[in-house]
Design a protein around this motif. Structure first.
Motif, short mmCIF file in Angstrom:
data_model
loop_
_atom_site.label_atom_id
_atom_site.label_comp_id
_atom_site.label_asym_id
_atom_site.label_seq_id
_atom_site.Cartn_x
_atom_site.Cartn_y
_atom_site.Cartn_z
N ILE A 88 -9.90 9.09 5.33
CA ILE A 88 -9.86 8.60 6.71
C ILE A 88 -11.06 9.12 7.49
O ILE A 88 -11.73 8.37 8.22
N ASN A 142 -2.71 5.06 -5.30
CA ASN A 142 -2.03 6.18 -4.63
C ASN A 142 -2.42 7.53 -5.23
O ASN A 142 -2.50 8.53 -4.51
N TRP A 147 3.67 11.98 -5.17
CA TRP A 147 4.00 13.29 -4.57
C TRP A 147 4.92 14.08 -5.51
O TRP A 147 4.80 15.29 -5.63
N GLU A 169 -1.45 5.36 6.60
CA GLU A 169 -2.10 6.22 7.60
C GLU A 169 -3.56 5.77 7.82
O GLU A 169 -4.04 5.74 8.96
N HIS A 170 -4.21 5.37 6.72
CA HIS A 170 -5.60 4.93 6.82
C HIS A 170 -5.71 3.67 7.67
O HIS A 170 -6.61 3.54 8.51
N LYS A 181 -5.32 9.41 -3.62
CA LYS A 181 -5.14 9.96 -2.27
C LYS A 181 -4.54 11.36 -2.32
O LYS A 181 -4.37 11.99 -1.28
N ASN A 182 -4.13 11.78 -3.52
CA ASN A 182 -3.37 13.02 -3.63
C ASN A 182 -3.90 13.98 -4.69
O ASN A 182 -3.21 14.91 -5.07
N ARG A 228 6.37 15.09 2.91
CA ARG A 228 5.47 14.73 1.82
C ARG A 228 5.69 15.63 0.60
O ARG A 228 5.14 15.38 -0.46
N SER A 247 5.81 0.51 -4.20
CA SER A 247 4.57 1.16 -3.75
C SER A 247 4.77 2.62 -3.37
O SER A 247 3.82 3.29 -3.00
N ARG A 248 5.99 3.11 -3.46
CA ARG A 248 6.33 4.45 -2.96
C ARG A 248 5.36 5.52 -3.44
O ARG A 248 5.26 5.81 -4.63
N GLU A 249 4.63 6.12 -2.50
CA GLU A 249 3.70 7.19 -2.84
C GLU A 249 4.48 8.45 -3.24
O GLU A 249 3.92 9.37 -3.85
N ILE A 290 -0.97 -0.30 -7.59
CA ILE A 290 -0.69 0.47 -6.36
C ILE A 290 -0.54 1.95 -6.71
O ILE A 290 -1.10 2.83 -6.04
N ILE A 319 0.85 -1.19 0.00
CA ILE A 319 0.00 0.00 0.00
C ILE A 319 0.88 1.24 0.00
O ILE A 319 2.06 1.18 0.35
N GLY A 320 0.31 2.37 -0.38
CA GLY A 320 1.03 3.64 -0.32
C GLY A 320 0.95 4.25 1.07
O GLY A 320 0.27 3.72 1.96
N THR A 321 1.63 5.36 1.25
CA THR A 321 1.71 5.96 2.58
C THR A 321 0.36 6.49 3.07
O THR A 321 0.07 6.41 4.27
N SER A 322 -0.46 7.00 2.16
CA SER A 322 -1.80 7.46 2.60
C SER A 322 -2.60 6.29 3.15
O SER A 322 -3.36 6.44 4.11
N GLU A 323 -2.43 5.11 2.52
CA GLU A 323 -3.13 3.92 3.01
C GLU A 323 -2.51 3.42 4.32
O GLU A 323 -3.21 2.88 5.17
#
Lengths: 468, 212
Positions: B186, B119, B97, A151-152, B122-123, B35, B91-93, B115, A145-149
């Motif tokens: 979230i 991602n 970013w 955190e989720h 989310k952004n 980030r 998977s690096r978001e 993935i 998963i990515g970092t936002s996930e």
């Protein structure tokens, strides 16, 4: 109608269906490392949130850690050190269990999880790392998963997911002597391509998969992501249960029988329907070597580097030409003529005890070729290292001129000091041969541990079956 | 999260398949614990002739004039177009970013890695899947006129090419809704806290070993 293994695990974790094809899915285990978590912990703090269930998390630093013995005195690179210290501080603040760098249980997160029994059959397992697919070897639904996930999951113990399609890859028959799970994994990727599994969860089945050890199944599922599938799965059998038994996070005695009874259900029903099926003949699989900059650019060791002139598709041809230019290879070169500068035996793909044994069996009584500048052996965890040393494997490697290191991700992605210099060519047991992956300008050829060891001895690629 | 509705922009043509996240943002930049600030390192190995790290000021480095991102004709493009399997690998978001920080609002490709694709949402970065033929048409439009403007309309799920051709794309309604409204996922999930607690209580009864 019968259900697939994926259906069974999915169904057991649905918290809420949203009616639009997506669902809220409960996460049993969250593995955490230093690279993809700091921004997630920051997010929690910014919003005044706490981890939903602290005990579901297990953390370990692996990507940045040095593999040299002097790491006992700390990390010299200040930026790497800051990242590892951020993980230490975040875990301390939120009460999350962490195996710190000099803990004997420290290692690569995908080696540590199963080794501790923190990965159990039927679980949902996530981590901010694409190779989380590894844990599918236990009949667990495991994906990166990515970092936002991240955190989720920390905040809610769930993820909002759309169900993937199900693919079954059957590898039937018996592989030949010297053929490993890595060769099966690479042969599959060569067959379906790096995007062949995109949108799917892959279940690996067939007699060749059943015959694999748990270590081999982890290698196979580890590389599911290299064929585009976020998760790979293998059904639970006696080997799975025997591997888990007695590990620190395994079910306690009073729950063991109930746990085993539920795990015995973790296989696809005979009448389950898959959205796609692929069949490979195990007997046709030779030792594999990648020649390009994508894991699908792979051929048997007996073959030659492919010729782009024979590729009809212009996008593919251009990709092959770019790859050959980067790799410094001419079309039609026999794979066994390719000389190497360095060897890396390690990574979440191939750093477990069985991998080290396979490499040591080739190395024993021999020496690395003089022009091979570095042959690095990096065990997957402190416990793997201790086991290998108890078996005397480190002496075999050291006597042959190899280096024997402390555990970590190391030269798989070269976030620490272990890396290729521009133009250097490496036989590597890792999972990605992307441009620059092992160091800017570095050239990676993916192989099994035995093939990497054989290349270190010969100084070029060689069919490991000729060395047994 | 920043909302996405309609974006009209030039397009940056990155004519490669299998653009992996190591290429989008190399590993040495993942040591940052922030980030933001990844834009100057987007496509670092292709973009610069000399190696970089977090400690080296990118302004002091030598740009690779051959790389499309350094082609002044495409400056200011907020849409990137590439070939199949964009965002494969890690998977690096940080990859998302970096694209966002550089100024991209959308990526168009015939396919994306799973993935990376999730991602993006989310952004506030929109991944648009078009057919290989439609993507080829976009490359041809940009080759003919680098200044040509394309419009991505998320509510309508369309990409309008400068020639007037309109390509429709699919997107999951959940992703679309969150992106158009810039919603915090979230916060939305925590609205179901009771359902999560109820599930957890049931799971604890059925598989108590998971909660020991």
């Amino acid at each position: 109608m019968g259900r697939t293994l994926y259906d069974k695990i999915w169904d057991a974790h649905v918290v809420k269906e949203f009616g639009d094809g997506s669902a809220l899915i409960y996460i049993d285990r969250h593995l955490v490392h230093e690279v993809t978590s700091p921004q997630a912990f920051d997010g929690l703090r910014l919003n005044g949130r706490k981890p939903w269930r602290v005990a579901a998390n297990l953390a370990v630093a692996d990507h940045n850690v040095p593999t040299t013995a002097d790491r006992i005195r700390g990390i010299r690179d200040p930026i790497s050190r800051a990242q590892v210290e951020a993980l230490d501080a975040n875990c301390a603040e939120f009460g999350i269990t962490e195996f710190r760098m000099n803990d004997p249980r420290q290692g690569i997160v995908h080696v540590v999880g199963p080794e501790q029994g923190a990965t159990l059959p039927g679980m949902t397992v996530v981590c901010g790392d694409s190779h989380t697919s590894t844990h599918g070897a236990f009949g667990a639904l495991a994906f990166g998963i990515g970092t936002s996930e991240v955190e989720h999951v920390l905040a809610t113990q769930t993820l909002v997911l759309k169900k993937a399609k199900a693919m079954r890859i059957r590898v039937d028959g018996e592989v030949g002597v010297g053929i490993t799970a890595k060769d099966i994994a690479l042969a599959i990727i060569g067959s379906i391509g790096t995007a062949g599994g995109t949108g799917y969860v892959i279940e690996y089945a067939g007699t060749a998969i059943e015959a694999l050890s748990m270590e081999g199944r982890m290698t196979l599922c580890n590389m599911a992501i290299e064929s585009g599938a976020r998760a790979g799965l293998v059904a639970v059998d006696d080997k799975t249960i025997a591997y888990v038994k007695g590990r620190p996070y395994a079910p306690k005695a009073q729950y063991w029988d109930a746990a085993v009874a539920s795990w015995r259900q973790l296989h696809s029903d005979p009448d389950a329907r898959f959205d796609a099926e692929v069949v490979l003949d195990a007997r046709s699989i030779e030792p594999q070597v990648t020649w390009g900059t994508s894991p699908e650019m792979v051929v048997p060791v007996s073959a030659r580097v492919p010729d782009p002139a024979r590729e009809a598709d212009p996008v593919k041809r251009s990709g092959m030409e770019k790859a050959l230019a980067y790799m410094g290879l001419a079309p039609n070169t026999p794979i066994t003529d390719i000389r190497i500068d360095k060897v890396f035996i390690g990574s979440c793909t191939n750093s477990r005890i069985e991998d080290l044994r396979a490499a040591a069996a080739i190395v024993k009584g021999r020496r690395k070729a003089p022009h091979v500048k570095l042959a690095l052996v990096v065990p997957g965890s402190g416990l793997v290292k201790a086991q290998a040393e108890a078996e005397g494997l480190h002496h075999i490697f050291l006597d042959a001129g190899f280096e024997w290191r402390e555990p970590g991700c190391s030269m798989c992605l070269a976030m620490n000091a272990d890396r290729l210099e521009p133009g250097e060519r490496c036989a590597s047991t890792s999972n990605r041969n992307f441009e620059g992956r092992q160091g800017q300008g570095g050239r990676t050829h993916l192989v099994s541990p035995a093939m990497a060891a054989a290349a270190a001895i010969a100084g070029h690629f060689v069919d490991v079956r000729s060395m047994h | 999260m920043r909302a996405f509705t309609v974006v009209t922009s030039k397009v940056l043509p990155l004519d490669r398949a299998n653009v992996d996240t190591d290429a989008i943002i190399p590993k040495q930049y993942l040591k940052s614990i922030r980030r933001t600030g990844f834009g100057p390192f987007l496509f670092d190995d292709w973009r610069y002739l000399d190696p970089g790290t977090l400690e080296i000021d990118p302004a002091t480095r030598r740009p690779n004039p051959e790389f499309v991102l350094n082609d002044p004709r495409h400056a200011g493009a907020q849409i990137l177009v590439a070939r199949d399997n964009f965002g494969c690998g890690s998977s690096r978001e940080h990859a998302v970013w970096a694209l966002d920080d550089y100024g991209f609002r959308a990526v168009i490709a015939p396919s994306f890695a799973d993935i990376f694709y999730s991602n993006c949402f989310k952004n506030g970065l929109l991944p648009v899947v078009l057919t290989a033929e439609e993507v080829q048409a976009i490359f041809e439009c940009v080759a003919a006129d680098a200044d040509a403007l394309f419009t991505i309309d998320l509510p309508a799920q369309t990409v309008r090419l400068p020639c007037g051709r309109v390509c429709r794309f699919d997107i999951h309604p959940h992703h679309k809704h969150n992106l158009i409204n810039g919603l915090d996922e979230i916060g939305l999930t925590l609205a179901h806290a009771d359902a999560i607690k109820a599930y957890e209580a049931k799971r604890r009864r059925e598989a108590p070993w998971l909660f020991e």
